[in-house]
Design an enzyme around this catalytic site. Sequence first.
Site, PDB file in Angstrom:
ATOM      1  N   ARG A  39       0.823  -1.226   0.000  1.00  0.00           N
ATOM      2  CA  ARG A  39       0.000   0.000   0.000  1.00  0.00           C
ATOM      3  C   ARG A  39       0.854   1.271   0.000  1.00  0.00           C
ATOM      4  O   ARG A  39       0.487   2.260   0.624  1.00  0.00           O
ATOM      5  CB  ARG A  39      -0.960   0.030   1.196  1.00  0.00           C
ATOM      6  CG  ARG A  39      -2.147  -0.897   1.080  1.00  0.00           C
ATOM      7  CD  ARG A  39      -3.175  -0.327   0.090  1.00  0.00           C
ATOM      8  NE  ARG A  39      -4.300  -1.240  -0.034  1.00  0.00           N
ATOM      9  CZ  ARG A  39      -5.417  -1.140   0.684  1.00  0.00           C
ATOM     10  NH1 ARG A  39      -5.574  -0.171   1.549  1.00  0.00           N
ATOM     11  NH2 ARG A  39      -6.381  -2.005   0.505  1.00  0.00           N
ATOM     12  N   ARG A  43      -3.894   6.726   0.571  1.00  0.00           N
ATOM     13  CA  ARG A  43      -4.435   7.958   1.161  1.00  0.00           C
ATOM     14  C   ARG A  43      -3.512   8.691   2.109  1.00  0.00           C
ATOM     15  O   ARG A  43      -3.742   9.856   2.421  1.00  0.00           O
ATOM     16  CB  ARG A  43      -5.749   7.635   1.896  1.00  0.00           C
ATOM     17  CG  ARG A  43      -6.893   7.373   0.948  1.00  0.00           C
ATOM     18  CD  ARG A  43      -8.019   6.669   1.663  1.00  0.00           C
ATOM     19  NE  ARG A  43      -7.543   5.373   2.132  1.00  0.00           N
ATOM     20  CZ  ARG A  43      -8.335   4.412   2.617  1.00  0.00           C
ATOM     21  NH1 ARG A  43      -9.622   4.623   2.728  1.00  0.00           N
ATOM     22  NH2 ARG A  43      -7.817   3.264   3.003  1.00  0.00           N
ATOM     23  N   ARG A  52      -6.795  11.173  -6.661  1.00  0.00           N
ATOM     24  CA  ARG A  52      -8.018  10.406  -6.393  1.00  0.00           C
ATOM     25  C   ARG A  52      -9.249  11.297  -6.575  1.00  0.00           C
ATOM     26  O   ARG A  52     -10.256  10.887  -7.132  1.00  0.00           O
ATOM     27  CB  ARG A  52      -7.904   9.869  -4.970  1.00  0.00           C
ATOM     28  CG  ARG A  52      -9.118   9.252  -4.386  1.00  0.00           C
ATOM     29  CD  ARG A  52      -9.194   7.787  -4.745  1.00  0.00           C
ATOM     30  NE  ARG A  52     -10.116   7.121  -3.859  1.00  0.00           N
ATOM     31  CZ  ARG A  52     -11.421   7.313  -3.873  1.00  0.00           C
ATOM     32  NH1 ARG A  52     -11.958   8.123  -4.755  1.00  0.00           N
ATOM     33  NH2 ARG A  52     -12.195   6.692  -3.017  1.00  0.00           N
ATOM     34  N   ASP A  89      -6.549  -3.082  -7.732  1.00  0.00           N
ATOM     35  CA  ASP A  89      -7.121  -3.709  -6.539  1.00  0.00           C
ATOM     36  C   ASP A  89      -7.391  -5.178  -6.824  1.00  0.00           C
ATOM     37  O   ASP A  89      -7.570  -5.566  -7.985  1.00  0.00           O
ATOM     38  CB  ASP A  89      -8.426  -3.022  -6.117  1.00  0.00           C
ATOM     39  CG  ASP A  89      -8.762  -3.351  -4.666  1.00  0.00           C
ATOM     40  OD1 ASP A  89      -8.218  -2.687  -3.773  1.00  0.00           O
ATOM     41  OD2 ASP A  89      -9.521  -4.301  -4.424  1.00  0.00           O
TER      42      ASP A  89
HETATM   43  O1  CP3 Z   1       0.110   0.509  -3.339  1.00  0.00           O
HETATM   44  C1  CP3 Z   1      -0.370  -0.637  -3.425  1.00  0.00           C
HETATM   45  O2  CP3 Z   1      -0.213  -1.513  -2.542  1.00  0.00           O
HETATM   46  C2  CP3 Z   1      -1.068  -1.051  -4.718  1.00  0.00           C
HETATM   47  C3  CP3 Z   1      -2.478  -1.015  -4.759  1.00  0.00           C
HETATM   48  C4  CP3 Z   1      -3.353  -1.941  -3.900  1.00  0.00           C
HETATM   49  C5  CP3 Z   1      -4.602  -1.500  -3.392  1.00  0.00           C
HETATM   50  N1  CP3 Z   1      -5.239  -2.561  -2.825  1.00  0.00           N
HETATM   51  C6  CP3 Z   1      -5.133  -0.124  -3.506  1.00  0.00           C
HETATM   52  C7  CP3 Z   1      -6.241   0.310  -2.642  1.00  0.00           C
HETATM   53  C8  CP3 Z   1      -3.220  -3.287  -3.556  1.00  0.00           C
HETATM   54  C9  CP3 Z   1      -2.047  -4.240  -3.796  1.00  0.00           C
HETATM   55  C10 CP3 Z   1      -4.427  -3.681  -2.889  1.00  0.00           C
HETATM   56  C11 CP3 Z   1      -4.683  -5.055  -2.412  1.00  0.00           C
HETATM   57  C12 CP3 Z   1      -5.931  -5.334  -1.692  1.00  0.00           C
HETATM   58  N2  CP3 Z   1      -7.182  -4.776  -1.897  1.00  0.00           N
HETATM   59  C13 CP3 Z   1      -6.057  -6.335  -0.694  1.00  0.00           C
HETATM   60  C14 CP3 Z   1      -4.962  -7.288  -0.239  1.00  0.00           C
HETATM   61  C15 CP3 Z   1      -3.976  -6.652   0.663  1.00  0.00           C
HETATM   62  C16 CP3 Z   1      -4.530  -6.202   1.999  1.00  0.00           C
HETATM   63  O3  CP3 Z   1      -4.497  -4.977   2.234  1.00  0.00           O
HETATM   64  O4  CP3 Z   1      -4.950  -7.049   2.781  1.00  0.00           O
HETATM   65  C17 CP3 Z   1      -7.400  -6.323  -0.262  1.00  0.00           C
HETATM   66  C18 CP3 Z   1      -8.006  -7.198   0.811  1.00  0.00           C
HETATM   67  C19 CP3 Z   1      -8.097  -5.335  -1.046  1.00  0.00           C
HETATM   68  C20 CP3 Z   1      -9.548  -5.007  -0.998  1.00  0.00           C
HETATM   69  C21 CP3 Z   1      -9.804  -3.606  -0.590  1.00  0.00           C
HETATM   70  N3  CP3 Z   1      -9.496  -2.498  -1.361  1.00  0.00           N
HETATM   71  C22 CP3 Z   1     -10.391  -3.154   0.619  1.00  0.00           C
HETATM   72  C23 CP3 Z   1     -10.857  -4.054   1.738  1.00  0.00           C
HETATM   73  C24 CP3 Z   1     -10.423  -1.762   0.558  1.00  0.00           C
HETATM   74  C25 CP3 Z   1     -11.061  -0.837   1.578  1.00  0.00           C
HETATM   75  C26 CP3 Z   1     -10.219  -0.639   2.757  1.00  0.00           C
HETATM   76  C27 CP3 Z   1      -9.290   0.531   2.537  1.00  0.00           C
HETATM   77  O5  CP3 Z   1      -8.104   0.413   2.840  1.00  0.00           O
HETATM   78  O6  CP3 Z   1      -9.802   1.568   2.096  1.00  0.00           O
HETATM   79  C28 CP3 Z   1      -9.823  -1.359  -0.667  1.00  0.00           C
HETATM   80  C29 CP3 Z   1      -9.612   0.024  -1.154  1.00  0.00           C
HETATM   81  C30 CP3 Z   1      -8.238   0.407  -1.613  1.00  0.00           C
HETATM   82  N4  CP3 Z   1      -7.409  -0.369  -2.372  1.00  0.00           N
HETATM   83  C31 CP3 Z   1      -7.592   1.662  -1.373  1.00  0.00           C
HETATM   84  C32 CP3 Z   1      -6.353   1.611  -2.027  1.00  0.00           C
HETATM   85  C33 CP3 Z   1      -5.326   2.707  -2.128  1.00  0.00           C
HETATM   86  C34 CP3 Z   1      -8.199   2.854  -0.644  1.00  0.00           C
HETATM   87  C35 CP3 Z   1      -9.316   3.395  -1.466  1.00  0.00           C
HETATM   88  C36 CP3 Z   1      -9.410   4.885  -1.608  1.00  0.00           C
HETATM   89  O7  CP3 Z   1      -8.527   5.571  -2.167  1.00  0.00           O
HETATM   90  O8  CP3 Z   1     -10.474   5.385  -1.202  1.00  0.00           O
END
Ligand code: CP3
Length: 358
Positions: A39, A43, A52, A89
């Site tokens: 990540r 944010r 974003r 994602d």
């Molecule tokens: O920089 C990076 O790591 C690359 C991008 C990336 C994202 N999600 C962007 C993201 C990666 C590799 C993921 C993987 C991901 N997504 C996982 C596995 C890793 C982990 O964290 O356990 C999972 C379970 C998800 C599913 C997911 N996506 C959830 C549950 C959420 C909401 C929770 C949160 O953190 O907001 C997301 C949203 C998400 N994916 C965001 C980002 C930057 C935040 C969204 C936003 O900008 O509003």
Amino acid sequence: MAQSHIRPESAETGGLPQKSFLRALRGEVLPVPPVWLMRQAGRYLPEYRATREKAGSFLDLCYNPALAEEVTLQPIRRYGFDAAILFSDILVVPHGLGQKVWFEEGIGPLLDPITTEAGLAQLRPGLQRKRLEPVYETVSRLSHSLPAETALIGFAGAPWTVATYMVGGRSTADQAATRAWAYRDPAGFQKLIDILVEGTIDHLLAQIEAGAEAVQIFDTWAGALPEQEFARWVIEPTRKIVAALRASFPRVPVIGFPRNAGPRYPDYVEATSVDAVGLDTSMPCGWAREALGGKVTLQGNLDPLALVAGGEALRGAASAILDTMAGVPFIFNLGHGIVPQTPPEHITELVTLVREKR
Ligand code: CP3
């Protein structure tokens, strides 16, 4: 210098990679371990929040190649990490399979839940590569725009973890609906897992074809399963994915991240034949080094909350990891993703510490 699309380094150097991240994945012990953070785009960075805002919804950002490229590059510009991870994602795979997926501000992902074998009818027969074309275009752009020393990581969620969202319809604390289906009707649930194995292979192959130099498989909820179910729903699908990737791209390393798998890490490594494993925060480094050091590259595992705290807590925790992992193939990372309240300057301090400690 422009890079060619497919693993430029192996062409240039007779198969020996120069990027430190790829060298560590091939089993080299480096005096300074490569570093990137799960990540790393997100944010906590003001420039991410600005992009974003421009993009609209989170999925709009994932499917906008110019903006997804931009947010992938933001942490590289700031910190000079050794690897960039594609901005996307894990839930683009269910979306590419035809499930309704959206992200709600303050809640996270929402999906139209599939809880029975009959519900699988809402999916299309295979991954719609067309819907995911913008993701592969982002990879392709990055393979040209990243600095020459920075490796590009593609990724997907593991079938078990992606299934927990497809079945639960959202993030759940205990993945209860998915575990319940898997017990009630293992043959029906197996069909969902099989669809995900195929779709995930397709998705990762497309990223590698577009220029990804390594891939990571995120199994965030692997730790929720008891032994038998872990073998069937975590190990076996991952083994199939790794085997299929190897058949087409034998030299592209695969990193598995079976989060919270505890004492099942060695079985996972052995059975899936991943090149590296991500250690979660709960994993004692000394134990991991004893059990796995030298067999696979280890990656991890600073507590994301130590990064929030900064100061002595951060320096002490990071130094302990570096000391324990000295002498085995190792990539410095967190044990889970960066959280939004992380002060960006703490990461500058961490990267300096990793690079200057030895
Ligand atoms: O920089 C990076 O790591 C690359 C991008 C990336 C994202 N999600 C962007 C993201 C990666 C590799 C993921 C993987 C991901 N997504 C996982 C596995 C890793 C982990 O964290 O356990 C999972 C379970 C998800 C599913 C997911 N996506 C959830 C549950 C959420 C909401 C929770 C949160 O953190 O907001 C997301 C949203 C998400 N994916 C965001 C980002 C930057 C935040 C969204 C936003 O900008 O509003």
